[in-house]
Write a protein that holds these residues in place. Structure first.
Motif, PDB file in Angstrom:
ATOM      1  N   THR A  93       0.807  -1.222   0.000  1.00 54.67           N
ATOM      2  CA  THR A  93       0.000   0.000   0.000  1.00 54.67           C
ATOM      3  C   THR A  93       0.840   1.272   0.000  1.00 54.67           C
ATOM      4  O   THR A  93       0.315   2.353  -0.225  1.00 54.67           O
ATOM      5  CB  THR A  93      -0.947   0.018   1.212  1.00 54.67           C
ATOM      6  N   ALA A  94       2.141   1.155   0.247  1.00 51.04           N
ATOM      7  CA  ALA A  94       3.020   2.323   0.207  1.00 51.04           C
ATOM      8  C   ALA A  94       3.509   2.609  -1.208  1.00 51.04           C
ATOM      9  O   ALA A  94       3.993   3.699  -1.491  1.00 51.04           O
ATOM     10  CB  ALA A  94       4.215   2.114   1.126  1.00 51.04           C
ATOM     11  N   ASP A  95       3.377   1.648  -2.117  1.00 54.62           N
ATOM     12  CA  ASP A  95       3.841   1.782  -3.495  1.00 54.62           C
ATOM     13  C   ASP A  95       2.686   2.282  -4.362  1.00 54.62           C
ATOM     14  O   ASP A  95       1.876   1.499  -4.849  1.00 54.62           O
ATOM     15  CB  ASP A  95       4.355   0.434  -3.996  1.00 54.62           C
ATOM     16  N   ASN A  96       2.586   3.601  -4.535  1.00 55.78           N
ATOM     17  CA  ASN A  96       1.456   4.191  -5.261  1.00 55.78           C
ATOM     18  C   ASN A  96       1.839   4.711  -6.636  1.00 55.78           C
ATOM     19  O   ASN A  96       1.262   5.671  -7.133  1.00 55.78           O
ATOM     20  CB  ASN A  96       0.836   5.312  -4.419  1.00 55.78           C
ATOM     21  N   ARG A  97       2.801   4.051  -7.272  1.00 57.20           N
ATOM     22  CA  ARG A  97       3.155   4.408  -8.648  1.00 57.20           C
ATOM     23  C   ARG A  97       2.014   4.022  -9.580  1.00 57.20           C
ATOM     24  O   ARG A  97       1.271   3.081  -9.304  1.00 57.20           O
ATOM     25  CB  ARG A  97       4.424   3.666  -9.073  1.00 57.20           C
ATOM     26  N   ASP A  98       1.897   4.723 -10.686  1.00 57.83           N
ATOM     27  CA  ASP A  98       0.854   4.411 -11.670  1.00 57.83           C
ATOM     28  C   ASP A  98       0.936   2.965 -12.141  1.00 57.83           C
ATOM     29  O   ASP A  98      -0.085   2.307 -12.332  1.00 57.83           O
ATOM     30  CB  ASP A  98       0.963   5.336 -12.880  1.00 57.83           C
ATOM     31  N   ALA A  99       2.153   2.483 -12.345  1.00 63.66           N
ATOM     32  CA  ALA A  99       2.333   1.117 -12.851  1.00 63.66           C
ATOM     33  C   ALA A  99       1.894   0.068 -11.832  1.00 63.66           C
ATOM     34  O   ALA A  99       1.576  -1.060 -12.205  1.00 63.66           O
ATOM     35  CB  ALA A  99       3.790   0.884 -13.220  1.00 63.66           C
ATOM     36  N   ASN A 100       1.864   0.415 -10.554  1.00 71.82           N
ATOM     37  CA  ASN A 100       1.483  -0.535  -9.519  1.00 71.82           C
ATOM     38  C   ASN A 100      -0.005  -0.480  -9.190  1.00 71.82           C
ATOM     39  O   ASN A 100      -0.532  -1.382  -8.562  1.00 71.82           O
ATOM     40  CB  ASN A 100       2.288  -0.288  -8.235  1.00 71.82           C
ATOM     41  N   LEU A 101      -0.705   0.551  -9.634  1.00 72.14           N
ATOM     42  CA  LEU A 101      -2.126   0.692  -9.342  1.00 72.14           C
ATOM     43  C   LEU A 101      -2.963   0.231 -10.529  1.00 72.14           C
ATOM     44  O   LEU A 101      -2.603   0.451 -11.681  1.00 72.14           O
ATOM     45  CB  LEU A 101      -2.462   2.139  -9.002  1.00 72.14           C
ATOM     46  N   ALA A 102      -4.073  -0.409 -10.232  1.00 67.84           N
ATOM     47  CA  ALA A 102      -4.977  -0.888 -11.277  1.00 67.84           C
ATOM     48  C   ALA A 102      -6.415  -0.629 -10.865  1.00 67.84           C
ATOM     49  O   ALA A 102      -6.743  -0.661  -9.680  1.00 67.84           O
ATOM     50  CB  ALA A 102      -4.776  -2.377 -11.516  1.00 67.84           C
ATOM     51  N   ALA A 103      -7.285  -0.387 -11.823  1.00 68.55           N
ATOM     52  CA  ALA A 103      -8.720  -0.235 -11.573  1.00 68.55           C
ATOM     53  C   ALA A 103      -9.382  -1.557 -11.903  1.00 68.55           C
ATOM     54  O   ALA A 103      -9.480  -1.938 -13.072  1.00 68.55           O
ATOM     55  CB  ALA A 103      -9.287   0.884 -12.431  1.00 68.55           C
ATOM     56  N   TRP A 104      -9.793  -2.280 -10.875  1.00 75.77           N
ATOM     57  CA  TRP A 104     -10.393  -3.601 -11.057  1.00 75.77           C
ATOM     58  C   TRP A 104     -11.769  -3.663 -10.431  1.00 75.77           C
ATOM     59  O   TRP A 104     -12.039  -3.033  -9.404  1.00 75.77           O
ATOM     60  CB  TRP A 104      -9.520  -4.676 -10.403  1.00 75.77           C
ATOM     61  N   CYS A 105     -12.646  -4.454 -11.048  1.00 68.96           N
ATOM     62  CA  CYS A 105     -13.952  -4.720 -10.456  1.00 68.96           C
ATOM     63  C   CYS A 105     -13.744  -5.638  -9.249  1.00 68.96           C
ATOM     64  O   CYS A 105     -12.656  -6.181  -9.047  1.00 68.96           O
ATOM     65  CB  CYS A 105     -14.894  -5.361 -11.476  1.00 68.96           C
ATOM     66  N   GLN A 106     -14.801  -5.836  -8.472  1.00 68.20           N
ATOM     67  CA  GLN A 106     -14.645  -6.626  -7.252  1.00 68.20           C
ATOM     68  C   GLN A 106     -14.234  -8.063  -7.556  1.00 68.20           C
ATOM     69  O   GLN A 106     -13.446  -8.655  -6.811  1.00 68.20           O
ATOM     70  CB  GLN A 106     -15.911  -6.573  -6.393  1.00 68.20           C
ATOM     71  N   ARG A 107     -14.675  -8.634  -8.660  1.00 68.29           N
ATOM     72  CA  ARG A 107     -14.302 -10.012  -8.983  1.00 68.29           C
ATOM     73  C   ARG A 107     -12.817 -10.125  -9.317  1.00 68.29           C
ATOM     74  O   ARG A 107     -12.112 -10.978  -8.787  1.00 68.29           O
ATOM     75  CB  ARG A 107     -15.125 -10.532 -10.165  1.00 68.29           C
ATOM     76  N   CYS A 108     -12.334  -9.250 -10.189  1.00 64.63           N
ATOM     77  CA  CYS A 108     -10.922  -9.299 -10.581  1.00 64.63           C
ATOM     78  C   CYS A 108     -10.012  -8.969  -9.402  1.00 64.63           C
ATOM     79  O   CYS A 108      -8.943  -9.567  -9.254  1.00 64.63           O
ATOM     80  CB  CYS A 108     -10.671  -8.335 -11.738  1.00 64.63           C
ATOM     81  N   HIS A 109     -10.438  -8.039  -8.551  1.00 59.80           N
ATOM     82  CA  HIS A 109      -9.656  -7.670  -7.371  1.00 59.80           C
ATOM     83  C   HIS A 109      -9.544  -8.864  -6.419  1.00 59.80           C
ATOM     84  O   HIS A 109      -8.455  -9.175  -5.931  1.00 59.80           O
ATOM     85  CB  HIS A 109     -10.317  -6.488  -6.676  1.00 59.80           C
ATOM     86  N   LEU A 110     -10.639  -9.551  -6.174  1.00 61.45           N
ATOM     87  CA  LEU A 110     -10.607 -10.713  -5.284  1.00 61.45           C
ATOM     88  C   LEU A 110      -9.792 -11.856  -5.885  1.00 61.45           C
ATOM     89  O   LEU A 110      -9.072 -12.554  -5.163  1.00 61.45           O
ATOM     90  CB  LEU A 110     -12.022 -11.180  -4.954  1.00 61.45           C
TER      91      LEU A 110
END
Length: 140
Positions: A93-110
């Motif tokens: 959670t400390a690594d907030n680079r664009d490459a490390n962040l993704a927009a996922w729906c609840q299914r893909c996130h889980l």
């Protein structure tokens, strides 16, 4: 996904704004893994395949067009509201680079977090058992 109260201090103070930029700026309100639209209800078969109203096609879990045999019955088709979340690909959670962040729906996130959740669950149970052994004696 909501952040637990005890984990809030792991996230930066501007997390809501950063999350919104990732989910709605970069991803334009769609899951970056499967393409599901945020805030909409979608019909799905439970195994990741979902109905895309805009294109009038069934989509596979990776967003590609697929075929669904509906003669098996509509009892297996469910309706779910899609909620996008900003996720950390490396679970840091400390690594907030664009490459490390993704927009996922609840299914893909889980699906992405499943191994990490298993690891944490094992660790929690291991610690409880160790505490029980230390203070209450061995288990029967």
């Amino acid at each position: 996904m909501p952040i637990r109260r005890e984990h809030r201090f792991f996230y930066p103070i501007d997390w809501p704004q950063l999350s919104a930029v990732i989910r709605f700026g970069r991803a334009r309100g769609r899951c970056e893994a499967c393409g599901r639209p945020h805030g909409r209800f979608v019909y799905h078969t439970g195994d990741g395949r979902w109905w895309d109203d805009a294109a009038d096609v069934w989509r596979a879990p990776d967003g590609t067009v697929t075929v669904v045999d509906i003669s098996a019955g509509f009892a297996r088709v469910r309706r779910t509201r899609v909620v996008l979340a900003a996720a950390h690909r490396n679970h840091d959670t400390a690594d907030n680079r664009d490459a490390n962040l993704a927009a996922w729906c609840q299914r893909c996130h889980l699906e992405h977090d499943r191994p990490e959740h298993r690891r944490r669950r094992w660790r929690t149970l291991f610690q409880r058992k160790a505490g029980g052994d230390l203070f209450q004696g061995p288990y029967a």
